[in-house]
Design a protein around this motif. Sequence first.
Motif, PDB file in Angstrom:
ATOM      1  N   TYR A   1     -19.436  -3.960 -42.985  1.00 11.72           N
ATOM      2  CA  TYR A   1     -18.338  -4.705 -43.607  1.00 11.72           C
ATOM      3  C   TYR A   1     -17.053  -3.887 -43.585  1.00 11.72           C
ATOM      4  O   TYR A   1     -15.964  -4.413 -43.310  1.00 11.72           O
ATOM      5  N   GLU A   2     -17.147  -2.588 -43.882  1.00  6.84           N
ATOM      6  CA  GLU A   2     -15.965  -1.723 -43.862  1.00  6.84           C
ATOM      7  C   GLU A   2     -15.360  -1.654 -42.464  1.00  6.84           C
ATOM      8  O   GLU A   2     -14.151  -1.536 -42.296  1.00  6.84           O
ATOM      9  N   MET A   3     -16.203  -1.743 -41.462  1.00 10.56           N
ATOM     10  CA  MET A   3     -15.728  -1.729 -40.084  1.00 10.56           C
ATOM     11  C   MET A   3     -15.087  -3.064 -39.678  1.00 10.56           C
ATOM     12  O   MET A   3     -14.121  -3.096 -38.913  1.00 10.56           O
ATOM     13  N   LEU A   4     -15.626  -4.178 -40.210  1.00 11.33           N
ATOM     14  CA  LEU A   4     -15.279  -5.494 -39.688  1.00 11.33           C
ATOM     15  C   LEU A   4     -14.476  -6.370 -40.641  1.00 11.33           C
ATOM     16  O   LEU A   4     -13.746  -7.256 -40.192  1.00 11.33           O
ATOM     17  N   GLY A   5     -14.658  -6.186 -41.947  1.00  8.94           N
ATOM     18  CA  GLY A   5     -13.944  -7.014 -42.909  1.00  8.94           C
ATOM     19  C   GLY A   5     -14.424  -8.445 -42.963  1.00  8.94           C
ATOM     20  O   GLY A   5     -13.730  -9.328 -43.468  1.00  8.94           O
TER      21      GLY A   5
ATOM     22  N   PRO B   1      -9.001  -9.203 -44.746  1.00 11.75           N
ATOM     23  CA  PRO B   1     -10.450  -9.048 -44.872  1.00 11.75           C
ATOM     24  C   PRO B   1     -11.015 -10.060 -45.876  1.00 11.75           C
ATOM     25  O   PRO B   1     -10.319 -10.512 -46.786  1.00 11.75           O
ATOM     26  N   GLU B   2     -12.283 -10.391 -45.702  1.00 15.09           N
ATOM     27  CA  GLU B   2     -12.958 -11.315 -46.610  1.00 15.09           C
ATOM     28  C   GLU B   2     -13.218 -10.618 -47.946  1.00 15.09           C
ATOM     29  O   GLU B   2     -13.852  -9.563 -47.983  1.00 15.09           O
ATOM     30  N   PRO B   3     -12.735 -11.172 -49.058  1.00 14.90           N
ATOM     31  CA  PRO B   3     -12.936 -10.519 -50.352  1.00 14.90           C
ATOM     32  C   PRO B   3     -14.362 -10.687 -50.870  1.00 14.90           C
ATOM     33  O   PRO B   3     -15.007 -11.711 -50.639  1.00 14.90           O
ATOM     34  N   LEU B   4     -14.840  -9.667 -51.594  1.00 14.28           N
ATOM     35  CA  LEU B   4     -16.180  -9.684 -52.156  1.00 14.28           C
ATOM     36  C   LEU B   4     -16.113  -9.466 -53.661  1.00 14.28           C
ATOM     37  O   LEU B   4     -15.382  -8.591 -54.135  1.00 14.28           O
ATOM     38  N   LEU B   5     -16.884 -10.247 -54.402  1.00 13.29           N
ATOM     39  CA  LEU B   5     -17.079  -9.978 -55.815  1.00 13.29           C
ATOM     40  C   LEU B   5     -18.076  -8.833 -55.923  1.00 13.29           C
ATOM     41  O   LEU B   5     -19.172  -8.907 -55.358  1.00 13.29           O
TER      42      LEU B   5
END
Length: 298
Positions: free
Chosen positions: A25-29, A88-92
């Motif tokens: 996820y950190e690489m791709l968002g 980037p896609e936000p995450l809770l």
Amino acid sequence: MSDHVTDPATEAFVAHRNLLFTVAYEMLGSVADAEDVLQETWLRWVGVDLSQVRDQRAYLVRITTRQALNRLRTLQRRKDAYVGPWLPEPLLTAPDVADDVELSENLSLALMLILETLSPTERAVFVLREVFDFGYDDIAATIDKSPSAARQIAYRARRHVDARRPRTPVSPEETRAVLDSFQSALATGNLQGLLDVLAPDVVFVSDGGGLKLAALRPVVGADKVLRYMAGSVDKAGGAFTSEPTAINGNPGLILRVDGVIDGVLALRVDNAHVTGLYYVRNPEKLTHVESETALASR
């Protein structure tokens, strides 16, 4: 009744899954792309002779990073065709992510947006070194470079990122205090209160992906940002509410219109003022803000 037996490959993968997802996820968002990378990692992992693996965690991260690098090239083509700015896609996230200061800083939408300006290899090296504290030998093996080359790439990437991040680290408490002032002014329609908390050169970036109305370019300057935000609230109609939450390990807001999620707002804070506002409205990127996503740095 026989005990359930898990094979060693599955056991190792499950043990490190949260870490592997966080790396991807950190690489791709992107959550979907990160999940695809994990599937590809698993397919390669089950074919590995574990008796030859000295460090299973490092080996799994190596596979994941290589798959993420491959996918970055495909993702870049999608970004080039994207309507308006890409965020980037936000995450809770759970409280333990916020407690990990380095992880939460590097997972912030503001920092991840900076990582977008690195080359794929620089991003991989930065993520492995700065976020997950991998040694240069392991990083070198991942990117097929010598340790000295990996060290040089890490230095170059860190210098690039440091030139673009806030000069002094901002604690979650300071960010939350600024967010509280921002939210209060937003809720009461206090325009002067909003101006007071916005830096003069604040940048507002909105991501609608062509599916929701959003600015096609970043809006720069406190007065322009204020006018744009006020106009957006008017166009939304209905009852507008904001809810403080933890987004990517950092304080943020979930904004709703008539109880329905309209978007997620993340802030960049520097010197007790908001210097960046990142508003994700694309509904395809809002599927992971109502239930927590498990992340890990080790």
